[in-house]
Each structure stands twice: as C-alpha cells, then as structure tokens.
Design a protein around this motif. Sequence first.
Motif, PDB file in Angstrom:
ATOM      1  N   GLU B 205       0.861  -1.185   0.000  1.00 52.83           N
ATOM      2  CA  GLU B 205       0.000   0.000   0.000  1.00 52.83           C
ATOM      3  C   GLU B 205       0.900   1.238   0.000  1.00 52.83           C
ATOM      4  O   GLU B 205       1.346   1.701   1.050  1.00 52.83           O
ATOM      5  CB  GLU B 205      -0.892  -0.001   1.251  1.00 52.83           C
ATOM      6  CG  GLU B 205      -1.919  -1.108   1.266  1.00 52.83           C
ATOM      7  CD  GLU B 205      -2.919  -0.946   0.140  1.00 52.83           C
ATOM      8  OE1 GLU B 205      -3.212   0.219  -0.243  1.00 52.83           O
ATOM      9  OE2 GLU B 205      -3.396  -1.974  -0.375  1.00 52.83           O
ATOM     10  N   MET B 206       1.172   1.761  -1.169  1.00 49.89           N
ATOM     11  CA  MET B 206       2.156   2.840  -1.243  1.00 49.89           C
ATOM     12  C   MET B 206       1.633   4.131  -0.642  1.00 49.89           C
ATOM     13  O   MET B 206       2.413   4.960  -0.156  1.00 49.89           O
ATOM     14  CB  MET B 206       2.590   3.042  -2.695  1.00 49.89           C
ATOM     15  CG  MET B 206       3.452   1.893  -3.178  1.00 49.89           C
ATOM     16  SD  MET B 206       4.858   1.662  -2.070  1.00 49.89           S
ATOM     17  CE  MET B 206       5.089  -0.067  -2.106  1.00 49.89           C
ATOM     18  N   GLY B 207       0.310   4.309  -0.660  1.00 51.90           N
ATOM     19  CA  GLY B 207      -0.277   5.487  -0.025  1.00 51.90           C
ATOM     20  C   GLY B 207       0.063   5.484   1.457  1.00 51.90           C
ATOM     21  O   GLY B 207       0.501   6.502   2.025  1.00 51.90           O
ATOM     22  N   PHE B 208      -0.090   4.315   2.075  1.00 49.46           N
ATOM     23  CA  PHE B 208       0.225   4.158   3.492  1.00 49.46           C
ATOM     24  C   PHE B 208       1.701   4.470   3.738  1.00 49.46           C
ATOM     25  O   PHE B 208       2.059   5.198   4.667  1.00 49.46           O
ATOM     26  CB  PHE B 208      -0.120   2.729   3.903  1.00 49.46           C
ATOM     27  CG  PHE B 208       0.207   2.408   5.328  1.00 49.46           C
ATOM     28  CD1 PHE B 208      -0.636   2.811   6.355  1.00 49.46           C
ATOM     29  CD2 PHE B 208       1.350   1.689   5.656  1.00 49.46           C
ATOM     30  CE1 PHE B 208      -0.355   2.503   7.667  1.00 49.46           C
ATOM     31  CE2 PHE B 208       1.649   1.377   6.969  1.00 49.46           C
ATOM     32  CZ  PHE B 208       0.791   1.791   7.978  1.00 49.46           C
ATOM     33  N   ALA B 209       2.545   3.924   2.846  1.00 50.37           N
ATOM     34  CA  ALA B 209       3.980   4.136   3.003  1.00 50.37           C
ATOM     35  C   ALA B 209       4.309   5.635   2.951  1.00 50.37           C
ATOM     36  O   ALA B 209       5.077   6.152   3.762  1.00 50.37           O
ATOM     37  CB  ALA B 209       4.743   3.389   1.910  1.00 50.37           C
ATOM     38  N   ARG B 210       3.739   6.333   1.974  1.00 51.03           N
ATOM     39  CA  ARG B 210       4.008   7.763   1.803  1.00 51.03           C
ATOM     40  C   ARG B 210       3.628   8.561   3.038  1.00 51.03           C
ATOM     41  O   ARG B 210       4.370   9.415   3.486  1.00 51.03           O
ATOM     42  CB  ARG B 210       3.162   8.269   0.633  1.00 51.03           C
ATOM     43  CG  ARG B 210       3.958   8.616  -0.590  1.00 51.03           C
ATOM     44  CD  ARG B 210       3.005   9.259  -1.579  1.00 51.03           C
ATOM     45  NE  ARG B 210       2.907   8.432  -2.790  1.00 51.03           N
ATOM     46  CZ  ARG B 210       3.720   8.614  -3.827  1.00 51.03           C
ATOM     47  NH1 ARG B 210       4.662   9.506  -3.784  1.00 51.03           N
ATOM     48  NH2 ARG B 210       3.571   7.861  -4.889  1.00 51.03           N
ATOM     49  N   THR B 211       2.437   8.297   3.587  1.00 57.11           N
ATOM     50  CA  THR B 211       1.950   9.166   4.658  1.00 57.11           C
ATOM     51  C   THR B 211       2.442   8.748   6.034  1.00 57.11           C
ATOM     52  O   THR B 211       2.611   9.593   6.903  1.00 57.11           O
ATOM     53  CB  THR B 211       0.406   9.179   4.684  1.00 57.11           C
ATOM     54  OG1 THR B 211      -0.050   7.826   4.739  1.00 57.11           O
ATOM     55  CG2 THR B 211      -0.155   9.856   3.461  1.00 57.11           C
ATOM     56  N   VAL B 212       2.658   7.470   6.253  1.00 56.70           N
ATOM     57  CA  VAL B 212       2.914   7.014   7.616  1.00 56.70           C
ATOM     58  C   VAL B 212       4.377   6.676   7.870  1.00 56.70           C
ATOM     59  O   VAL B 212       4.901   6.941   8.952  1.00 56.70           O
ATOM     60  CB  VAL B 212       2.021   5.791   7.946  1.00 56.70           C
ATOM     61  CG1 VAL B 212       2.353   5.253   9.320  1.00 56.70           C
ATOM     62  CG2 VAL B 212       0.561   6.184   7.856  1.00 56.70           C
ATOM     63  N   ALA B 213       5.058   6.115   6.856  1.00 54.94           N
ATOM     64  CA  ALA B 213       6.378   5.544   7.107  1.00 54.94           C
ATOM     65  C   ALA B 213       7.427   6.624   7.369  1.00 54.94           C
ATOM     66  O   ALA B 213       7.360   7.715   6.812  1.00 54.94           O
ATOM     67  CB  ALA B 213       6.807   4.693   5.928  1.00 54.94           C
TER      68      ALA B 213
END
Lengths: 368, 251, 396
Positions: B205-213
């Motif tokens: 989930e790249m969206g998750f990676a962008r915002t959270v990681a």
Amino acid sequence: MDAQGTSQGPILPPAGVVHGPLGWLRANLFSTPFNSLLTVLCLYLLWITVPPLINWAIIDATVSGTDRTACAGASGACWTFVKMRFGQFIYGLYPIEERWRVNVVFAVGILLVLAALSPRVPGKLWSGGAFVFVFPVLAYVLLGGGLGLPVVETRLWGGLMLTLVVATTATVVSLPLGIILALARSSRMPIVKGTAVVFIEVVRGVPMITVLFMASVMLPLFLPPGMNFDKLMRALIGISLFASAYMAEVIRGGLQAIPRGQIEAAQALGLNYTRTMGLIVLPQALKLVIPGIVNSFISLFKDTTLVAIIGLFDLLGMVQTASTNPEWLGSSVEGYVFAAFVFGCFCLAMSRYSQALERRLETGHRRR
Amino acid sequence: MTPATPSTGPAIQIIGMHKWYGDFHVLKDINLTVEKGERIVVCGPSGSGKSTMIRCINRLEEHQRGQIVVDGIELTSDLKRIDGIRREVGMVFQQFNLFPHLTVLENLCLAPIWVRHMPRPEAEALAMSYLERVRIPEQARKYPGQLSGGQQQRVAIARALCMNPRIMLFDEPTSALDPEMIKEVLDVMVSLAEDGMTMLCVTHEMGFARTVANRVVFMDQGEIVEAAAPEQFFNAPSSERTRQFLSQILH
Amino acid sequence: MAVEAKATSSAPRTPVWRDPAIRSLAIQALLLVVVLGAGWWLLDNTRQNLNRQGIASGFGFLDHTAGFAIVMHLIPYSEASSYGMALGVALINTLLVTSLGIFLATVIGFFVGVARLSSNWLVARLAAFYVEALRNVPLLLQIFFWYFAVLRALPPPRESVTLFGAFFLNLRGLYVPAPVAASGFGLVLLAGGVALVAALGLGLWARRRRVATGQDFPAAAVSLGLLIGLPLLVAAATGFPMSWELPALKGFNFQGGLVLIPEFVAMVLAISLYAAAYIAEIVRSGILAVNRGQTEASLALGLSPAQTLRLVVVPQALRVIVPPLTSQYLNILKNSSLAAAIAYPELVSVFAGTVLNQTGQAIEVMAITMAIYLSVSLAISAFMNWYNGRNALRER
Ligand SMILES: Nc1ncnc2c1ncn2[C@@H]1O[C@H](COP(=O)(O)OP(=O)(O)OP(=O)(O)O)[C@@H](O)[C@H]1O
Ligand SMILES: [Mg+2]
C-alpha cells in the motif's frame, strides 16, 4: 562480527550447519537431547528385534525337503511347509490338472484391472466395462466348468483364488446396488429414502459375521423348500449385500461432492431426473469415488477371511487347516507369515494406488 | 504487569543476518536498525524474502548467521529469550490466523490469561478496550468465521495489541482483503502509528507508506537494496531495481 | 365437474402419469408393495420351514436351562443357568473386550499418530511401518497369530513364564494376583474414590482459578499426592485390611489369583493393535489439518509450544478427529465378534453360535444379536456426537 560485509562470491552457510550425511543425521536424529534419546531407544528396539527375525526367517530357515523331518533340528523358519502347501494356499483343493483355468482367469482379470486403473492406457470405458460385464461370465464358466470343460464343484475352491473370487464378486455386485441405494437415500420420497436408510444403517451397524451367519444359517429357512444354493453362493449373497451398504455410503459421499449448480444447470437444459443423474451427476461422482471404491475393496479383501468361520477355506482358512494338520503341527507361524505377506502386498499396492489417485483427483479439482 | 525495562538504544537491530533454506540463500547480509517509535514499510517483489525477514524477528524462522537484537535482547536459541521477545513483539498475518474455535473475546484474552497471568475479568476489560479501539466491540461474542475479512483482520490487530507489545510486525495485513475493507484496516494502523507504536510493516500500500512511514525499505532477491525516507524513495530512488519495481507497482 | 372444467380452461391438463406428485406416490406405493410382499414371502417360507422342523417360535426359550458351561463369566453363571443368563454373560464379555479395545487402541493410536509426525526420522519411520504393517493384514489373521502362534505356543503351567513370582504366563492364560478384601477394605476403596473425585475437582478448580485470577496452583503434584496418600493413610489406619492372593501351582494347574484366559488376551491384543493403526492415521491427519498459521499465530502471541498444543492445536484437531474416531470405535465393537473364531465366549460365539445350535431358534437369536449390536452402536455414536457437538465450529 565476521559476517560483516564480505559480498564477493556466494556466502556459504556457517560451519554450524553441516551438509551431507552428517548434517542429515544431526538434523533428523540428534537435533535435541530428547530426540537423541528417542533415536537410541529406537535403535535398541531394532537391535533386539531385527537380527533375531532375520536369523529366523532367512539364515536359520529351511526350504529343502518335502516334510516336517527336513526342518527337525533347525532353529529357524520351516519354509518347507509353505513350499509344499503353496498350491493349496493359492488354489485350495482345485484339481491340479485344471489349475490352468484359474491362472487364465487371474491373468485376464489382472490385465483388465490394470488397463482400467492405470492412468496412461486409453479406453478405460471398454476395459472397465469388460471387467464388470464380460469378465464375471468368463470367470464363472472357466472356474465352474461347463461348455465342455469338466465341472469343478465350489466346495473344492479355496485359497487365494477363493479370496479373490469373493472380494471381486462382492465389489462388482455391490457397485450397482450401492448406486441404487445411494440414489434412494438422497431421494426426496420418504418411503424410498426410509427403506434405503434402514437397510444401510442396519447392515452397517452389525458385524459382518452376523450377516454371514444369516446367509449361511437363515437363508435356507427363508426360501421355499427345494430352492437351495451351495455354501459359496450363500456367502456371496451375504457379503455382496453387506458390501453394497458400505458402497452406498461411499457413492453418496461422491454425490454430495457434486455442487448443486451442476444439477440445476442440467435441469435448466431440460434434462429429466434419469438423464441428470446418468449423464451429469453420476459420471462425475463415480470418478471422485474411485479411491473410495478401491478402499472398500481392500477392506472387503481382508474381511473375506471371515468366510473361514462358516466353513469356506480362503487363503487364511487354508493356512489354518494346513497348520493344524498333524503332519505339519507347529508350522502355524510360517503359514501366518506367508498369508500376512500375501495380504500385505496386495493391500499395500492397492492403498498406494488409491492414495496416488486421490492426490491426482485433488489437484485436478484445484486446477478447475 | 510487565517489568518495564526501557532499554535505551534501538527497538530492533539486525546486523549482518543471513538465512538459508537448505542450500537456498534466502536472506543475504541484512542490516537494518529500527529506532523506537519508528515506522518502517518493507516492499519488494514476491519471493524477495520480506516475510522471511520479519518472521526472523520473532523467531518463527531461525537465522543462521549474524545478529538480531530486539529491545536490547539478542535472539539466540535460548527458549526463555525467545519467549521474552515474543511477548514484546506483536505480529499480524496476511491470513489473519484467528483461532476459529474461540470467540473474538476469547481470542483476545487467550494470551493475556495464559502468558501474562492476568485474571479473566481484567483480561476481558482490556480486550473490550482494544475492540473499541478497532471499532468492533459489538462483535465480541461472535466466532471468527462469522466476521468479514476486514473485521477479522482488525480483531487480529487487537489480539496482538492485548499483549501490550512495544513493537508490531505486519506481514501484508491487507493483501487478502477486498478494496473496501483495506481502508478500515489501514485506518486502524494509521491510528496506531499516531500513538507512537514501533512498526515494521510489509505492504504494497504505497499510499500508506508515503503518509505514515519514516523509512521505506526495498528488498530484492534476499537483499536490502534501498532504504530511504518516503519522499526520497518515491521521487528519487537511487537504484535501478527500485525504479523498475516502482514503475510496475505505480503503473 | 366444474372444478375440472376450470382447470382445463386455465392450463392444459396434465396427464396423471406426468404429474410429479402422483408419480412419486406411485413409485413409493410400488416399493412398499414389493418390500412388504418380499417380507411376507420370506416370513411365510420361514414359518412353513420351522413348522416342518417342529421348532416353536417366540422368546420363551430364554428361560430354559442352557446346560453348557462358559469359561469366562463376570456374573454368576453355571450349566443350570438359563439361556437368558448365557446371553447376559456373552454380552458382558463383548462389552469388556470392546471397551478395553477402545481404551488401548485410543492410547496406542494417539501415541503412534504423534510419533508419525515426529521430527525424529527414525521414530516417524517406525511409526509409519507400524501403521502399514498392521493395517494391511486382516484382523482375523492377527487374532489367529496371537492366539495360535503366540499364546497357545506358551509352555504348560509347570514351566510358566514367571514375573516377580506373582505373574504367571502359560498355555492356560495369564495368572495375576487377586486382591482379597478383609473387613475395612471398603473404607480404603472409599478413600480411593474420594481421592479420585477430589483430584478431578482440584484440576478443574485450579484451571478455573488460573483463568479467573491468574494465580498458579500445583494441581498435578497435589492430586498425585492425594491419590496415593489418602488411600494409604486410610489403609494404615485400618491396619492394611487387604491381602493379595497369589496364584499357586497345584498339580497340573494354577489355583487362586485372577486368570485372563488366552482367548481374551489374544482378542484384546489383536483388536487394539489393529484399530490403533487406523486411529494413528486419524490422529495424524487431524493434527495436520490444523493450519500451520494457527501455531505461528499462537507462538507469536508468546504462548509456549505446550500451551499452543493444548489451547490451540488439540481443540481444533479434535473436531477433525472425532467423527472418524467414532466409526473406528464402532468397528472395534463389530470386530469383537471375530472372537467367535477362537471361541472367546462373546455374543456371536455363545449366543448366535451355541444357543442357536441348541435351540434352533435362528430368527429370534439373530434378531436379538443384531438388535444388541445396533443399540450398542447407537449408544456409542450418540455419545461421540454429543461430545463433538460441544465443540462444533460456528461459521457464517
Ligand atoms: N519453508 C521454506 N522452505 C524453502 N524455501 C522457502 C520456505 N519459505 C519460503 N521459501 C522461499 O524463500 C523465498 C522468500 O520467501 P518469502 O515468503 O520471504 O517471500 P516474500 O518476499 O514474503 O514474498 P511474497 O510477497 O510473495 O509474500 C521464496 O523464494 C520462497 O520460495
Ligand atoms: Mg510474504
């Protein structure tokens, strides 16, 4: 930290992980102290059982000679007994000069079964059909006599031949009966369903011996005077009815595995009940239950030994009588070992086949 | 309850770790440090060893060379250490792995009762508080088989949280889910991240990676190819392999 | 008339033979006629045959004197007892072999099944060999082997195989010391019973308390102490009111003690070893049926391997194991009838054998025999279904 960084060339597993036989030993036999203890215990168990067994069965055994005296003094097995009685174990009291007929039936039967069961030979329908419809007639004529062949009474039949005759007949007869019972049991008509349920559950709830007793003791009572079957026939009737109750449950399992959508699709195409069952459901279900059929043949094959109790002499019965013969007193172990070996080989081969088939069917299903 | 031993130093430290399956070299010289409160996303093509790596962290797989230090404790074959580490590390699986013979509440209470010696009423109260946190308190008495995939995965997250872990491992928690269920699970993970949980998460989930990681780690063929902050990872990856992978996954 | 006219006007009239309801009725009526007809024909033949042989029908014969002895009876029985008593003795012997067989087969089967999954290669191989060797050889052959080749080949009483001077194994069977009760022995038994109940209660209580409060209690150790200590204490207090009667050689045979006849020993050995091979396979596939992810999830939560087995794997495996296990138990019951082949006095050999031959009342005897097997089967499956129903899975 020696593991750091050395990125040139493949890095081999550390010395702690040994490959080859030594690594195998450590991983599979001595991985933990408890495992090592188990291994040692098992080795000890093998050590105290296997060498004496080998001594008895091979090294100290006797095969020469023609009677008990040949084995006198030898501490091992007296295979002379099995050698001398081999013919009886296989053919019973079937006249020696007629044994070729049994051999022909064996050979044809094995060929047909192999053709029908092995995955690579084409024309399954033909070989299977021949086995179910033509072979029994051929076997009946060849074994029993008639059409110019001298008649051999069934009381002379015995040994492995009888075992195979009984198990095969019962399987072949129980197939159609089992299909009918299975269809009846899944029917929506209460009386049809009820009759099938009562028959199947009663037969499956009682031991086979009682069914054999019924067939051998009670059947003459049930029939009008004058109408009579010989002992083998009565046993065959009993065992076949017994087997069909079990077969019905095997086939019902297959019927239930066919998705409801198949029946609905067939009905939507305008097929009636008989066509739906005969063309769509049964062909699929029967293919699914071949392993089950082989398994019930195996148990039938083993259960056939019970005919000894009503005075028919199958392989085990022959061994039992031969070893109680004063001439060979004390040779029962050799006889049992031989019988166990024959039964074991047959059953093992069949169960391996059915397992392989099951795996194949399973993967076939997954691919769909 | 648990003796709080706040070790200074990183949450997870992997140094020069190698792993073999027989002769197959699955993980090659893995070096990774996860600071406390850090959130790391691991991605990479199928079969690259992502699952194997995070399963080594709680000893579901054994590594053969190198060092793994979790919360100051080095992983060895010492059973006590393994137990200790597993209590501090929660894990969420792709296939949920809820226990089908226990109700949702019993799934949650199992480990607190049998591992943490917690009295049942206390364990149940704790469980209910986490069920509320993942927003399905009304499902407590149901069995896992009666829940949707998204609900099951949220129960699985709550189950791991009930042990009060310091570190959470996620192995593709959303890839067995339908799109509309993915969001409900990701929401829970985002809120976990906002509370400062240390997370190591395998996901695509790249969206998750962008915002959270805090960092994105890219693995290929058993190696860590690249580890960088999300902006740099997505906008200016340094390796060709990463670029290729990103172009495939982002279309 | 009017109704019919209306029907024809609204829809084309279906001929009766195409109406599915009528068709199904007709088929069922036909089947009923065939079944009843065949039944009547058989019964009528039987009646005529029996009349001709001069055999009375009815169950009155159960009160008649049996006139034959039975070598093994757990209830008082002699030649002067009735056929009904003989039936009772036979039934008890059947149930004894069956229950002992079920118990031993289950224990051995679980053991071998787990061994088959062992990470130790040798253990797994040996277990597999056990399963294949015993499953593929007919049970009757195994019974013959144990009876004729092993037990009947034992030395005569004078040359018995002796263990501790108290156990004697010979041609006539296995002789073991018999407990002889003096007054006060009842108290010791009572103490044993109390200790057993207390130990069971303690186990349950400890688990409850563990779940409720999180506190451990050494239930196993305390139970063990209770089980050994309490009866011992009472025995000491009452002055050890029991003695063991040792079997002793008198003339050609042993007197005193308890004797397990070779037929019984052979039967129990053969039937439990045979069924254990099947049960091992059931256990193995039950354990394999539990998804690997379940174990991993449990370990990841911090549960120990033993806890994982007890709380996660076994409860799930049992669901898969119990149904086929039930049919194995039924097989043990049915296979106990093979004892007829070595003349162990159970239902088939005593009742469907001797009694049937003496009285000639085949119909009644066979009906009773089959009814007994059916009801015991039903009882076993009812119990197992109840047990399995308690841990059925709830799905959507
Ligand atoms: N038990 C095992 N025995 C041998 N090889 C294994 C085993 N488990 C995994 N592998 C191999 O190790 C490699 C890495 O597997 P891993 O599951 O870690 O990949 P992954 O990156 O998680 O892939 P995916 O995205 O598909 O989940 C794969 O090539 C796999 O075939
Ligand atoms: Mg993976």
